[in-house]
Design an enzyme around this catalytic site. Structure first.
Site, PDB file in Angstrom:
ATOM      1  N   GLU A  29      -7.978  -5.377 -11.052  1.00 21.03           N
ATOM      2  CA  GLU A  29      -7.626  -4.721  -8.951  1.00 21.03           C
ATOM      3  C   GLU A  29      -8.763  -4.989  -8.608  1.00 21.03           C
ATOM      4  O   GLU A  29     -10.018  -4.494  -9.867  1.00 21.03           O
ATOM      5  CB  GLU A  29      -6.347  -4.061  -9.113  1.00 21.03           C
ATOM      6  CG  GLU A  29      -5.631  -3.352 -10.032  1.00 21.03           C
ATOM      7  CD  GLU A  29      -4.394  -3.729  -9.240  1.00 21.03           C
ATOM      8  OE1 GLU A  29      -4.201  -4.427  -7.778  1.00 21.03           O
ATOM      9  OE2 GLU A  29      -3.688  -4.623  -9.831  1.00 21.03           O
ATOM     10  N   ILE A  84       5.810  -7.521  -8.117  1.00 16.46           N
ATOM     11  CA  ILE A  84       7.397  -7.274  -9.382  1.00 16.46           C
ATOM     12  C   ILE A  84       8.615  -7.714  -9.112  1.00 16.46           C
ATOM     13  O   ILE A  84       9.192  -8.434  -9.166  1.00 16.46           O
ATOM     14  CB  ILE A  84       7.068  -5.872  -9.029  1.00 16.46           C
ATOM     15  CG1 ILE A  84       5.960  -5.453 -10.154  1.00 16.46           C
ATOM     16  CG2 ILE A  84       7.940  -5.556  -9.862  1.00 16.46           C
ATOM     17  CD1 ILE A  84       4.945  -6.289 -11.466  1.00 16.46           C
ATOM     18  N   THR A  98       8.274  -0.577  -5.006  1.00 16.21           N
ATOM     19  CA  THR A  98       7.496  -0.586  -4.153  1.00 16.21           C
ATOM     20  C   THR A  98       5.985   0.037  -5.513  1.00 16.21           C
ATOM     21  O   THR A  98       5.961   0.380  -6.205  1.00 16.21           O
ATOM     22  CB  THR A  98       7.620   0.589  -3.296  1.00 16.21           C
ATOM     23  OG1 THR A  98       7.519   1.550  -3.987  1.00 16.21           O
ATOM     24  CG2 THR A  98       8.748   0.499  -2.406  1.00 16.21           C
ATOM     25  N   LYS A 111       1.489   6.844 -17.908  1.00 17.74           N
ATOM     26  CA  LYS A 111       2.190   6.412 -18.444  1.00 17.74           C
ATOM     27  C   LYS A 111       2.344   7.524 -19.277  1.00 17.74           C
ATOM     28  O   LYS A 111       3.706   7.443 -20.114  1.00 17.74           O
ATOM     29  CB  LYS A 111       1.767   4.441 -18.934  1.00 17.74           C
ATOM     30  CG  LYS A 111       2.432   3.687 -18.065  1.00 17.74           C
ATOM     31  CD  LYS A 111       1.303   2.680 -18.523  1.00 17.74           C
ATOM     32  CE  LYS A 111       1.144   1.489 -17.101  1.00 17.74           C
ATOM     33  NZ  LYS A 111       0.210   0.602 -17.401  1.00 17.74           N
TER      34      LYS A 111
END
Lengths: 332, 167
Positions: free
Chosen positions: A206, A14, A92, A221
């Site tokens: 992942e 990102i 991060t 979220k």
């Protein structure tokens, strides 16, 4: 021309996406009167610092060849305290157990009166209220569109574009990995395990896919949406969560024969926060395929408004970071 | 249960009150009343159509009470199963007693499992079932789903509900 000095804390996918977008959009930003000067880039090994502006192209090249931008042994918190700048771009990795370094970065940024734009869900899931209070006390801007749905504008759409509308609920698919797995299982009539393996090989899932497939990522979220849009003080503990690990290709097929697809749907309102696989009619706006995310906002005045878009991806997520940056500095 | 009832009232004052009193006595919930004042029967009575929410065991008693009050009950029709949904169950659907799962819903009287598709890909693999539940009304459907939710939790079954249902 207004100069915005910023740091990029976290230089994974990102953070690099943000650097690329800032390079790509330099002329556009100048056309609206903004010069964005990145004074520090930090990754887990250290930092590159230049109060006159670091060379982002060089940072990207070094990250890709050497694996780090580190020239000086400085952490994010040290950069925030020691280098003069207005904006911390916090990218991060998400840690929903402790908040990770992101939490410290954000609190330190507010302590020193800086603005924060972030893509990091962890701190917001754990300490939303404290972070908002710290930002308010410091008079800092704090924006986090990139934490929910990548490029898909949900938070700013609900809070700004739809201002004045009372919102009843938001329902949607907020995890592209789960959506990809369920879509492929139906198309290939393949088992959950087979498609999960494929997704890992393609880099869609992942190496540890637990957060995605158990519904935890979606739940986080929703917590952010509950707090930011519905004014709640929710944490992960307030969410009822069921993931997709039990879904079978036979169940998908039977549902499909009756005109439905099975999707991992997150739902948030003032009353409840809920994640579970649900039957969605094939022609329903939420029945999007592949890695796409979608959110349907049920509003008092405008009925249902549905947005769809890429929920992940460095450039897509950086697009949300860019829009937050422009929202803060563009019209001052 | 929701029922429709066609009755006939004499064209004299106070008849409607006599018709409604037994309904109130047996706690029937009146949903609609259509009073056909213009459509007299050959007997000069006034046809009235009622729709009621009522316990099935009270129908006969209400009928008797109405007749006792001099009101003719022409027809009683059950409005059964107006709501229908599909639900997916995943887990050891058969080994944990599928008949028992069906019975839990059927014995309510207001909801029934009317269709099941079942897939059992292997002895040790999870089976999947798509069931259709019919119920008298929306509230009854929600009650049936609450029962199914408890059964599913007990049997470790994943219940996948339609998106427009309160999960």
């Amino acid at each position: 021309m207004k100069t915005v000095r910023c740091s990029i804390l976290g230089f994974g996918a990102i953070g690099q996406g943000v650097a690329e977008v800032l390079l790509m959009k330099k002329e556009y930003l100048e056309s609206i009167g903004l010069e964005v000067l990145v004074v520090a880039v930090v990754d887990s090994k250290g930092a590159t610092v230049n109060p006159e502006g670091v060379d982002l192209a060089d940072c990207l090249a070094r990250k890709r060849t050497v694996g780090t931008v580190a020239i000086e042994k400085l952490t994010g918190v040290e950069i925030i305290r020691s280098i003069a700048h207005e904006l911390v771009i916090e990218t991060t990795p998400t840690n929903i157990v402790t908040g990770g370094v992101g939490l410290q970065n954000m609190f330190t940024a507010f302590e020193t009166g800086k603005d924060v734009v972030t893509s990091n869900k962890g701190p917001l899931t754990l300490k939303y209220r404290e972070l908002m209070e710290a930002a308010k006390a410091a008079g800092s801007n704090f924006r986090f569109e990139a934490t929910v749905g990548g490029s898909m504008p949900v938070i700013n759409l609900a809070n700004e574009v739809l201002a004045g509308n009372q919102l009843k609920s938001i329902k949607g698919i907020l995890n592209g990995t789960c959506n990809y797995i369920l879509t492929r299982m139906l198309e290939e009539r393949a088992s959950y395990k087979d498609i999960l393996t494929e997704s890992m090989e393609l880099g869609i899932a992942e190496t540890d896919p637990t957060y995605d497939v158990e519904g935890i990522d979606t739940a986080c979220k929703l917590v952010i949406l509950a707090n930011a849009i519905f004014g709640r003080d929710a944490t992960y503990k307030d969410v009822e969560v069921t993931g997709i690990t039990k879904i079978t290709p036979e169940a998908l097929e039977m549902a499909y024969e009756r005109g439905h697809v099975i999707k991992l749907i997150g739902e948030v309102s003032r009353e409840r926060i809920h994640v579970a696989p649900r039957l969605v009619p094939i022609n329903h706006p939420l029945a999007v395929r592949g890695i796409l995310n979608v959110a349907s906002i049920d509003t008092e005045l405008a009925g249902e408004i549905t947005v769809t878009g890429k929920g992940a991806g460095p450039i897509e997520t950086a697009s949300a970071v860019l829009s937050d940056l422009v929202a803060i500095y563009g019209n001052r | 249960m929701r029922v429709s009832m066609d009755i006939e009232l004499k064209d004299v004052p106070g008849q409607m009150l006599l018709a409604l009193q037994p309904l109130s006595e047996f706690k029937a919930n009146l949903i609609t009343v259509l009073h056909h004042h213009q459509k007299r029967t050959p007997r000069k009575t006034i046809p009235v159509q009622l729709v009621l929410e009522i316990k099935p065991e009270n129908i006969e008693a209400i009928k008797a009470k109405l007749e006792e009050n001099g009101i003719k009950v022409v027809r009683v029709g059950e409005h059964r199963f107006r709501e229908s949904i599909n639900v997916v169950l995943i887990g050891h659907v058969v080994h944990t007693g599928i008949q028992d799962t069906i019975d839990e819903i059927d014995k309510t009287g207001f909801a029934e499992i009317v269709d099941i598709s079942l897939s059992m890909p292997g002895i040790n693999l999870l089976s999947s079932a798509l069931i259709r539940i019919d119920a008298v009304g929306k509230e009854d459907l929600q009650k049936a789903l609450d029962i199914l939710k408890k059964v599913s939790a007990r049997k470790d079954l994943l219940m996948v509900l339609p998106i427009d249902i309160q999960a």
